[in-house]
Design an enzyme around this catalytic site. Structure first.
Site, PDB file in Angstrom:
ATOM      1  CB  CYS A 162      -2.029   0.077   8.492  1.00 44.41           C
ATOM      2  SG  CYS A 162      -0.925   1.463   8.768  1.00 44.41           S
TER       3      CYS A 162
ATOM      4  CD  GLU B 117       8.508  -0.082  11.303  1.00 49.05           C
ATOM      5  OE1 GLU B 117       7.521   0.404  10.738  1.00 49.05           O
ATOM      6  OE2 GLU B 117       9.381  -0.751  10.707  1.00 49.05           O
TER       7      GLU B 117
ATOM      8  CG  ASN C 159      -0.387  -0.042   2.487  1.00 52.00           C
ATOM      9  OD1 ASN C 159       0.582  -0.769   2.700  1.00 52.00           O
ATOM     10  ND2 ASN C 159      -0.895   0.731   3.424  1.00 52.00           N
TER      11      ASN C 159
ATOM     12  CD  GLU D 282       4.730  -0.919  13.280  1.00 50.09           C
ATOM     13  OE1 GLU D 282       3.525  -0.835  13.589  1.00 50.09           O
ATOM     14  OE2 GLU D 282       5.626  -0.354  13.911  1.00 50.09           O
TER      15      GLU D 282
HETATM   16  P1  NAD Z   1       0.409  -9.497   3.527  1.00 49.73           P
HETATM   17  O1  NAD Z   1       0.516  -9.897   4.953  1.00 49.73           O
HETATM   18  O2  NAD Z   1      -0.368 -10.350   2.616  1.00 49.73           O
HETATM   19  O3  NAD Z   1       1.858  -9.345   2.872  1.00 49.73           O
HETATM   20  C1  NAD Z   1       2.853  -8.510   3.425  1.00 49.73           C
HETATM   21  C2  NAD Z   1       4.203  -8.998   2.938  1.00 49.73           C
HETATM   22  O4  NAD Z   1       4.454 -10.296   3.478  1.00 49.73           O
HETATM   23  C3  NAD Z   1       4.302  -9.138   1.425  1.00 49.73           C
HETATM   24  O5  NAD Z   1       5.596  -8.755   1.013  1.00 49.73           O
HETATM   25  C4  NAD Z   1       4.095 -10.637   1.228  1.00 49.73           C
HETATM   26  O6  NAD Z   1       4.640 -11.146   0.036  1.00 49.73           O
HETATM   27  C5  NAD Z   1       4.829 -11.192   2.440  1.00 49.73           C
HETATM   28  N1  NAD Z   1       4.443 -12.553   2.838  1.00 49.73           N
HETATM   29  C6  NAD Z   1       3.280 -13.194   2.603  1.00 49.73           C
HETATM   30  N2  NAD Z   1       3.311 -14.426   3.167  1.00 49.73           N
HETATM   31  C7  NAD Z   1       4.516 -14.556   3.770  1.00 49.73           C
HETATM   32  C8  NAD Z   1       5.143 -15.599   4.515  1.00 49.73           C
HETATM   33  N3  NAD Z   1       4.535 -16.753   4.764  1.00 49.73           N
HETATM   34  N4  NAD Z   1       6.381 -15.367   5.004  1.00 49.73           N
HETATM   35  C9  NAD Z   1       7.002 -14.190   4.793  1.00 49.73           C
HETATM   36  N5  NAD Z   1       6.478 -13.184   4.068  1.00 49.73           N
HETATM   37  C10 NAD Z   1       5.235 -13.356   3.564  1.00 49.73           C
HETATM   38  O7  NAD Z   1      -0.165  -8.001   3.533  1.00 49.73           O
HETATM   39  P2  NAD Z   1      -0.531  -7.100   2.283  1.00 49.73           P
HETATM   40  O8  NAD Z   1      -1.818  -7.581   1.694  1.00 49.73           O
HETATM   41  O9  NAD Z   1       0.653  -6.942   1.403  1.00 49.73           O
HETATM   42  O10 NAD Z   1      -0.759  -5.680   2.998  1.00 49.73           O
HETATM   43  C11 NAD Z   1      -1.940  -5.332   3.627  1.00 49.73           C
HETATM   44  C12 NAD Z   1      -1.811  -5.482   5.129  1.00 49.73           C
HETATM   45  O11 NAD Z   1      -0.709  -4.693   5.608  1.00 49.73           O
HETATM   46  C13 NAD Z   1      -3.030  -4.936   5.841  1.00 49.73           C
HETATM   47  O12 NAD Z   1      -3.394  -5.825   6.862  1.00 49.73           O
HETATM   48  C14 NAD Z   1      -2.539  -3.613   6.435  1.00 49.73           C
HETATM   49  O13 NAD Z   1      -3.242  -3.189   7.563  1.00 49.73           O
HETATM   50  C15 NAD Z   1      -1.125  -3.955   6.764  1.00 49.73           C
HETATM   51  N6  NAD Z   1      -0.318  -2.738   6.929  1.00 49.73           N
HETATM   52  C16 NAD Z   1       0.082  -2.373   8.195  1.00 49.73           C
HETATM   53  C17 NAD Z   1       0.810  -1.204   8.385  1.00 49.73           C
HETATM   54  C18 NAD Z   1       1.267  -0.775   9.763  1.00 49.73           C
HETATM   55  O14 NAD Z   1       2.202   0.021   9.844  1.00 49.73           O
HETATM   56  N7  NAD Z   1       0.662  -1.259  10.830  1.00 49.73           N
HETATM   57  C19 NAD Z   1       1.127  -0.405   7.292  1.00 49.73           C
HETATM   58  C20 NAD Z   1       0.703  -0.811   6.014  1.00 49.73           C
HETATM   59  C21 NAD Z   1      -0.023  -1.977   5.846  1.00 49.73           C
END
Ligand code: NAD
Length: 491
Positions: free
Chosen positions: A291, A469, A160, A257
């Site tokens: 998020c 962070e 995002n 996060e």
């Molecule tokens: P996701 O959890 O599907 O993926 C995040 C990352 O993890 C990607 O690079 C993905 O390829 C990787 N990944 C997936 N499976 C994995 C595994 N088994 N082992 C290691 N890495 C793996 O999330 P998304 O759909 O990319 O992003 C959306 C989510 O991110 C939402 O839940 C959002 O709230 C969260 N987010 C949180 C923050 C924060 O600062 N709290 C900021 C931005 C987004």
């Protein structure tokens, strides 16, 4: 490349910074599709599992042998300041890449490039100004508390806000003396690679920073690698659970996060015009793919109907359109699958008896046909324990409910597994402060929303995360403390 370009073609031979070289990926090929118009603008050859192993081995060697961690803090800072300058200088290219990959408006992407540069600059300043401590001696010795790097940090980011998310991890981890392997989302790998190029061009020792694009298999191989000393993850809660389980065997320290379902609370004594604007931008900014999006709205019952008219009016003013156009407030969803996810949730809301007050469908018109567009959506009349009020949608969908009094709204606000952020709108500062203290969330805004300072710690309560962070201590998160005693010393 100019920002006037309406389409970007990257071709099929993008090189990855792996170990000490720029190499072609040997893993799965990922088609790069522009969510604004569905066009294929390149094919990304992701990292293969042997390449993951090789890059991490090189990173571990660079962490041990490059001398980076022992360089004086101001020397490490100099490299980061240069990287920040390069990020600023490459604004146009970075912003265009991010917009092409994830559909954010060019204006938002341009702002995020400036934020990414600011983040790097901030951690450069932290790096050269943080001090170490001498603990009070209880005998004939001197005891210093030193802070040492973990070695190789695995930085895993979502799609995002790839620029700021990656900068927020790379800058403090590198400043703290670590090597970093970045695993961006496959959707936003190209902009992440270009961001990392700025660190490399700034003179970071070879091998200290690699980018390993790929899907869950690549992420999984990274976190299980024996040379990974720490994991810094931003993404979904379920993915984090899998990572925590995988890292637990070796006690690998993690920062998580994660997601949210953040409440936005409007009391009857609020400045209602300002609150309506704030509530609308809190959820609909970035198409809700944030998020901290304020996705649950709680309005004091006595003003519920009047306030909902104002919020719906604000949502109606939002111009959904081509992310390259200056008058678009929001672009498409970041991917077609993300739009499908939103549509599924809206269908569930309808089945559960929710009333769609605005939106609930794709915009109509030729300009929207090929893109992943979706209209800002407000749903009323759902029970708070319904799936749509409880689960993170990560899209432009707001659920609105009335509340009766302060205790009631505190219970509602705290009534999900998440605890990332919260907004409170009231002219009664004492009441707002008390509610702010009672809400379980890592960030609380009173009479504002989504104001974020790199100098303030950021993270989640409950299932929204672990660790923090940003802020001065944000650099310490990438170090471990060592107590070093020097005997025979008269303090
Ligand atoms: P996701 O959890 O599907 O993926 C995040 C990352 O993890 C990607 O690079 C993905 O390829 C990787 N990944 C997936 N499976 C994995 C595994 N088994 N082992 C290691 N890495 C793996 O999330 P998304 O759909 O990319 O992003 C959306 C989510 O991110 C939402 O839940 C959002 O709230 C969260 N987010 C949180 C923050 C924060 O600062 N709290 C900021 C931005 C987004």
């Amino acid at each position: 490349m100019t920002a006037d370009m309406t389409s970007l073609q990257l071709g099929d031979d993008l090189k990855l910074p792996l170990g000490k070289d720029w190499t072609t990926g040997e893993g799965a090929v990922f088609p790069l599709r522009n969510p604004a118009n569905g066009t294929l603008f390149g094919n990304l050859k992701t990292a293969s599992l042997p390449q993951v192993d090789q890059a991490i081995t090189v990173a571990a060697e660079a962490a041990r042998l490059s001398g980076w961690a022992r360089r004086a803090p101001h020397e490490r800072a100099t490299c980061l300041y240069k990287a920040a300058d390069l990020i600023r200088a490459r604004t146009e290219k970075l912003a265009l890449l991010q917009t092409t990959e994830n559909g954010k408006t060019l204006a938002e992407s341009t702002g995020q490039v400036a934020s990414a540069a600011g983040i790097v600059r901030y951690f450069a300043a932290v790096c050269e100004t943080l001090t170490e401590e001498i603990a009070p001696a209880r005998g004939n010795y001197l005891s210093a508390t030193l802070h040492e790097p973990f070695g190789v940090v695995a930085a895993i980011t979502p799609w995002n806000s790839p620029l700021t998310m990656a900068a927020q991890k790379i800058a403090p981890a590198i400043a703290a003396g670590n090597a970093v392997v970045l695993k961006p989302s496959e959707l936003t790998s190209v902009v992440s690679i270009e961001l990392c190029r700025c660190f490399m061009d700034a003179g970071l020792p070879p091998g200290l920073l690699s980018v390993l694009p790929g899907g869950a298999d690549v992420g999984n191989a990274i976190i299980k690698h024996a040379d990974i000393g720490m994991i810094s993850f931003t993404g979904g809660t379920e993915t984090a659970r899998r990572i925590a389980e995988a890292g637990a065997g070796r006690f690998v320290p993690c920062i998580f996060e994660l997601g949210g379902k953040s409440p936005n609370i409007v009391f009857a004594d609020a400045d209602l015009e300002a609150a309506a604007k704030g509530v609308s931008s809190a959820i609909f900014g970035s198409g809700g793919q944030s998020c901290v999006a304020g996705s649950r709205l709680f309005v004091e019952a006595s003003i519920y109907n009047a306030f909902m008219k104002l919020v719906i009016g604000e949502a109606r003013k939002i111009k959904v359109g081509d992310p390259m156009a200056k008058d678009s407030h929001i672009g498409p969803m970041a991917s077609f699958s993300q739009r499908e996810r939103i549509e599924k949730y809206v269908a569930i809301a309808r089945e559960d008896g929710g009333r769609i007050s605005i939106g609930g469908l794709r915009p109509e018109g030729a300009e929207y046909e090929k893109g992943a567009y979706y209209l800002p959506t407000i749903i009323e009349g759902l029970a708070h324990n319904s799936r749509v009020c409880q689960e993170e949608i990560f899209g432009s969908v707001l659920c609105a409910l009335p509340f009766t009094n302060t205790d009631d709204v505190i219970n509602l606000a705290n009534g999900t597994v998440f605890g990332l952020a919260c907004g409170i709108w009231s002219k009664d500062v004492t009441k707002a402060w008390q509610v702010g203290r009672a809400v379980q969330a890592g960030t609380v805004w009173i009479n504002t929303y989504k104001q974020l300072s790199i100098a303030a710690p950021f993270g989640g309560y409950k299932e929204s995360g672990l660790g923090r962070e940003k802020g001065l201590q944000g650099l310490r998160a990438y170090q471990q403390a060592k107590s070093l005693y020097l005997g025979g010393f008269q303090a």
